[in-house]
Structure formats: C-alpha cells, structure tokens
Scaffold this motif. Sequence first.
Motif, PDB file in Angstrom:
ATOM      1  N   UNK B  11       0.825  -1.206   0.000  1.00 34.43           N
ATOM      2  CA  UNK B  11       0.000   0.000   0.000  1.00 34.43           C
ATOM      3  C   UNK B  11       0.863   1.262   0.000  1.00 34.43           C
ATOM      4  N   UNK B  12       1.981   1.203   0.717  1.00 35.56           N
ATOM      5  CA  UNK B  12       2.792   2.405   0.919  1.00 35.56           C
ATOM      6  C   UNK B  12       3.827   2.595  -0.185  1.00 35.56           C
ATOM      7  N   UNK B  13       4.494   1.508  -0.557  1.00 36.37           N
ATOM      8  CA  UNK B  13       5.608   1.618  -1.511  1.00 36.37           C
ATOM      9  C   UNK B  13       5.329   0.914  -2.830  1.00 36.37           C
ATOM     10  N   UNK B  14       4.352   0.014  -2.846  1.00 38.33           N
ATOM     11  CA  UNK B  14       4.158  -0.843  -4.010  1.00 38.33           C
ATOM     12  C   UNK B  14       5.152  -1.980  -3.994  1.00 38.33           C
ATOM     13  N   UNK B  15       4.903  -2.945  -4.849  1.00 37.42           N
ATOM     14  CA  UNK B  15       5.837  -4.063  -4.990  1.00 37.42           C
ATOM     15  C   UNK B  15       6.320  -4.101  -6.430  1.00 37.42           C
ATOM     16  N   UNK B  16       7.492  -4.669  -6.697  1.00 37.75           N
ATOM     17  CA  UNK B  16       8.417  -5.260  -5.740  1.00 37.75           C
ATOM     18  C   UNK B  16       9.115  -4.197  -4.888  1.00 37.75           C
ATOM     19  N   UNK B 258       0.850 -11.887  -9.396  1.00 38.99           N
ATOM     20  CA  UNK B 258       0.044 -11.147 -10.371  1.00 38.99           C
ATOM     21  C   UNK B 258      -0.691 -12.052 -11.346  1.00 38.99           C
ATOM     22  N   UNK B 269       5.559 -10.324  -9.358  1.00 41.41           N
ATOM     23  CA  UNK B 269       5.971  -9.109 -10.076  1.00 41.41           C
ATOM     24  C   UNK B 269       7.443  -8.747  -9.835  1.00 41.41           C
ATOM     25  N   UNK B 317      -3.791 -14.935  -6.599  1.00 41.13           N
ATOM     26  CA  UNK B 317      -3.537 -13.635  -7.229  1.00 41.13           C
ATOM     27  C   UNK B 317      -3.802 -12.531  -6.208  1.00 41.13           C
ATOM     28  N   UNK B 318      -2.849 -11.635  -6.067  1.00 37.16           N
ATOM     29  CA  UNK B 318      -2.976 -10.544  -5.105  1.00 37.16           C
ATOM     30  C   UNK B 318      -2.190 -10.763  -3.833  1.00 37.16           C
TER      31      UNK B 318
END
Lengths: 359, 359
Positions: B11-16, B258, B269, B317-318
């Motif tokens: 939520x904060x930084x995204x992945x990877x 993903x 990802x 997924x997710x």
Amino acid sequence: MTTPLGAEIARTFGTPAVVVDLDVVEANVARVQGLCDAAGLANRPHVKTHKSPELAKLQVAAGAKGITCQKLGEAEAMADGGLDDILISYNLLGERNVGRLGALLKRARVTVAADSPVTVDGLRPAAAIAGRPLDVVVECDTGLKRAGVETPAEAVALAKRIAATPGLTFAGLLLYPPPDRWPETQGFLDTAAAGLAAEGLKPRIVSTGGSPNLKNLGALNGATEHRPGTYIFNDRMQMAAGVATLRDCAAHVYATVVSRAGPERGIVDAGSKTLTSDPGGLDGHGLILEHPDARIGALSEEHGFLDLRACAAKPAVGDVVRIVPNHVCVVVNMVDRLVAVRGATIVGEIPVVARGLSV
Amino acid sequence: MTTPLGAEIARTFGTPAVVVDLDVVEANVARVQGLCDAAGLANRPHVKTHKSPELAKLQVAAGAKGITCQKLGEAEAMADGGLDDILISYNLLGERNVGRLGALLKRARVTVAADSPVTVDGLRPAAAIAGRPLDVVVECDTGLKRAGVETPAEAVALAKRIAATPGLTFAGLLLYPPPDRWPETQGFLDTAAAGLAAEGLKPRIVSTGGSPNLKNLGALNGATEHRPGTYIFNDRMQMAAGVATLRDCAAHVYATVVSRAGPERGIVDAGSKTLTSDPGGLDGHGLILEHPDARIGALSEEHGFLDLRACAAKPAVGDVVRIVPNHVCVVVNMVDRLVAVRGATIVGEIPVVARGLSV
C-alpha cells in the motif's frame, strides 16, 4: 587495441559505459516501422528496452502508433515525457496501483492487460478516478507459459467480465506467440474470435509481441498491431533469433581490461552489475568486438572474467573494448544514462529516465 | 496469504520492494564484528552489498576499522557521506580514474589494489594530485582466478615496484582465499612474506575477503584484517555456504502474485530487473518464505515464474509474498532505496546512495 572513440569515452565518462549509436538506432527504428507498415500492422514499441521518453518519441515520430510499457512507473515516466496512447502489458493489482492508474488515465490514453477476474474486478476504481472508461485487453498465453489465460474459452469469459464491469471497456487480446508456433496461436485466436463474436464482442486490438517475432509479421490473421522492444538496439539474443546482424547492434558496453594475471585469462571492468547475469540462452556473457574469440566465461559483480585460450591476439591491461551484450534490455536498466554517438563522434547523453521503475 | 506488513508495504511503496529488517542488520553487524574481534582481525566491511553510507557508518560504529569499496564511485559516495579509511580493492586505470583517485586521496585515507605493473605505474599521478603518498596493496590470487598475481614471486616483484615508485607506499597484500583451500593460501602468504622480508619490505596489511570465509577467520597466520560484505544482509548463497541461517537474512523482496494462469504455475511481479538473473550457484531464483516449496524457475524482466507443483498450499492472485534472494548484493543494486523495518513495523527508507556507481 583501443579505438580513438574508446579512449575518448574512457576519458570523458569512464568505463564501463553503455554507448548507443544513434545512426544505427534510427536505421533500426525505420526498418522495423517499414516492416510493420508493409504487414499492415500498427507498431507499438515496447519501451522497456530503452526506458527513455526521448527514444520513444523518436519511435512515434517514425510512425509508431503508441507505446507499450511493462510497469506503471514506466508509463508514468513516459506520460511525463509527453507520450500518449500507452499500453501497459501487465496485470495491475492493489489499491496503490489502481489509484495511480486512475491518475494516469486522467491525463493519457491508457490500455491495460488482465488475465484473471481478480485483476479485472480490481481495475474498476481506476475508471472512476479518471472519470473516463479504461480499455482492458485480455492477455492470452499460446504456449510460452508467461502471463495470460491458457484457453480461448477463458479469454471469452474474461472479455465478457470486462465488458460487464462498469467503467471498463473490452479492447481486445494481447498475445506473445511462441516464435516457432504461430499455427497454434492462429488456432487459439480464431477460436477466441468466434467465441467473442457469439457474445457480441469484437476485439479492436489484437496485439502480438516480441522482436524475435519480427520474422513472423503478417503471419497471424487478425492481428492489428505488434509490440517489438529490443529491435531499437538489438543484441546477441536478437542475432541468435535471426532478426538482427552485428551491424544492427546499436548498443555496446565499453569496458577496460583491468587485469591480465594469467597468460590465458583476463578481466574487464564490466561484471554482473553492468552486463547482468542474464544469459539469454547463450554461451558467455557478451561478444567482444575486438576479440571475438575471447569468452566472457563468468562474472563477479564488477569483473568480467575472460577466457583467452582461443584468442590469437590477446588484449592488454588498459585496453578499452566494446562488448555486444547478450540481452540489452536488462543492461540499459543498470545505468542512469546512455552515451550517444554517431559513428566515431560522441553527440551527447540520453537519460534512462525510467531506469529501475519496476513498481 | 499476505502478512499485515506485506499489505502495508504494498500500500505504501508498491511491490516489488526490497525490505531490510534493521534488527537483523544490527545483529549481523554485531555478530561478525565479534567474530573479527575474537580472531584478532580488523573488520573492513565491503560496502558493495548495501552501497549506503548510513549502513557503513553503522558498521564503523560497531567497531569496523574502515571500509572496502569495489569501485571509485562507491568510494567517492562513501567519502561524501563522511566515511574515511577506504580500501578500493580494484585495479584503477586511466587518467580519469587516477585523477579522481587523487582528488579523493586529498580528502580521505585511501588504499588501492594493483595486480600489474601497468596499474602501479599509472597510479603515480594520484599522489602528486593529492600531495600525499598513496597506499597500494598487491592483489594476490590463491586459487579463485579472480584478479591478483598468481605467484608469490610476482607479488614480491610488484611490491618492490610500488615501493620504488615516488608517491606510492607498499601497504601489504590483498587476498580472496578460496574458502576450502586455506592451506594453499597460507603457503602463498608465507612464501610471499619471506620474499618481501628479503627485500626489506613488510606488509602492514594482509587483508582477506568474503562472507563465506567468516568460518575461516583466524585460520590464516599473518592476516591482519577481513573484508566481509554480504553478512550485513545475508542471502541464500550465504545460507548455502553455511555462514548464515534464515533468521540472519535481513533483506527480503516483497512481491505480489500477479497471475495464476495455470493450476500448477504462477507469476510474481519480481523478475530479472529486481531479483537479477544471478543464480548464485543455486536452484531457482529465490526462496519464497510463504511457499518454500514453490520454485522460482525462470525470470523475464518483470515476471518471476513460479512452479507450484510441489506446493500444497498455492498462492492466490494478489498475495504479497517475501522472497529471500539468491545474491542480495546485486538485488540491492537494482533499487534506489531500501524499505527499513523492525519486525512488523516500517521505520523508514534507506537510500542506496551508490547504486549503479560502477565507474
């Protein structure tokens, strides 16, 4: 033996340096645009190879219809750089990504891929944020076992789900056909198209991918566009795939020979943090133009280890050599800028704006 | 299954995202400092693993004598960050590098390595630029066929050349002993030391390298310091080398599942532009903590392909998963910042200041 340009690059930028010849770049861009035009396909180059808005604009100016990005960060960087009509060939998941996608859709034409109901359902807020519908293509796998639904029936079901989701528009199909199995891909596509027609759906876009598939342009009946990436620079993989020659390789890693501790071995200052460890299915980690019989047999992080046993003329400590990398897309992603040349003249630098934007 | 921290990071930084646990980092730093202290060796950690002045300072605060850099750009970044007593374990060649080295020597204590007369002779201007002598160690190869002279006689000859060069001071020997061949290294060192003594030369520094050699600390009679790198984070390679356990692995790649296009396969990802293609001699491209029986069997640039056949509980997924990379040093070099956590709490970000500074 160091060329005058090699000496100038070492003096000006240091080594290792990733150097691209813009004359070759422009020739590659023009040639592939011509191939797409001749095949009646829109050209939608994949920017993951260069990650540079400047080079993407060059592709668009030459006739490309739009661009392809693999990650949202790349797409944002391209939109910032003035590019439009962006296909993101990736399943975007999670509230952070979908929020960013919505913001991007507000300022650019964007199409995204999906291969699962989870992805499709999650995309819905993007359209609400943007205040306009989001085009979604169904990613299909026809043999490479990458992303993509595995059967035409799944493709049709997902297309129906997209079409039924408020804010989303079913835009078509996204494929990366195995270069040696186009008949199977044709079978998949024909069945999927029939299934879609039965549901009153028509794929506006049927997009195929891959520079190795340039030799198959026009072979897939129903395709509307192609997404070549590596062709702008080319590399040993493209040569091995038969779609490029050494003359078409626009990108070279300039490296200095830093050690010759044994008579049959040497070391260059380009290791896995420059050439990357991506073998590209090939022997050795690059082709040294000055010493084609040298084998870059192994890499440590900042060293490329040369096996010189087959070399008649061996390099000396201090020599600057040119290396054609195995896989140029991952090499470009290691550096913040490319050195641009035309022939033997340095003409500038190209920032790799989207370097490292994997999020 | 996603942990609350995984969800927060996505939520904060995204992945990877490359996430380091500072509690584990501090424990690793303290433990290895203790090992060096107990063996009577100075600790000179190699910053190529973290490329962060902040983390280098943490190592120095814990007792490290100085730091090791592989490239000049790293050393400049560390000096900019306030570090001093820097060993550059690399042959620096060419007027641009030697000019930069001189400028660096003016503001920091610097030692460099050399394994050839060409390197030694070329270093001379650095001392003139700095206005003070430059310490040079002779790099010796005792079996790994990396950089380094191959015989004690060559080491002695090069030491003499250094000592005879105005502006240069012979400082000692630099080794990276094969972890399983310390007796051979001892033989090399004893012969070299005797030869040096016969010439009136004494190695002030005898530096050994490598986190895998932590199990051999104290085994080499005459060694004065060690240069471990990876130990600050650890990874699958260090586990395989028997010098770390899963609990000692401070760095994880957080990635999102993903795609699950087939029943026995999935995609995360994190591809070769995050995990890198460096196999580290291991099977698969990382260990997924939530699904240790999943095999990251192949990578494309932004996709990690999971073979899930051996997995009882398969990811959805997710899901956000944590991956212990094979070789953490090259993974850290892919990102501009690390996410810092302590246990389940995000505590900040650490810029990878020297990322990509291979020149």
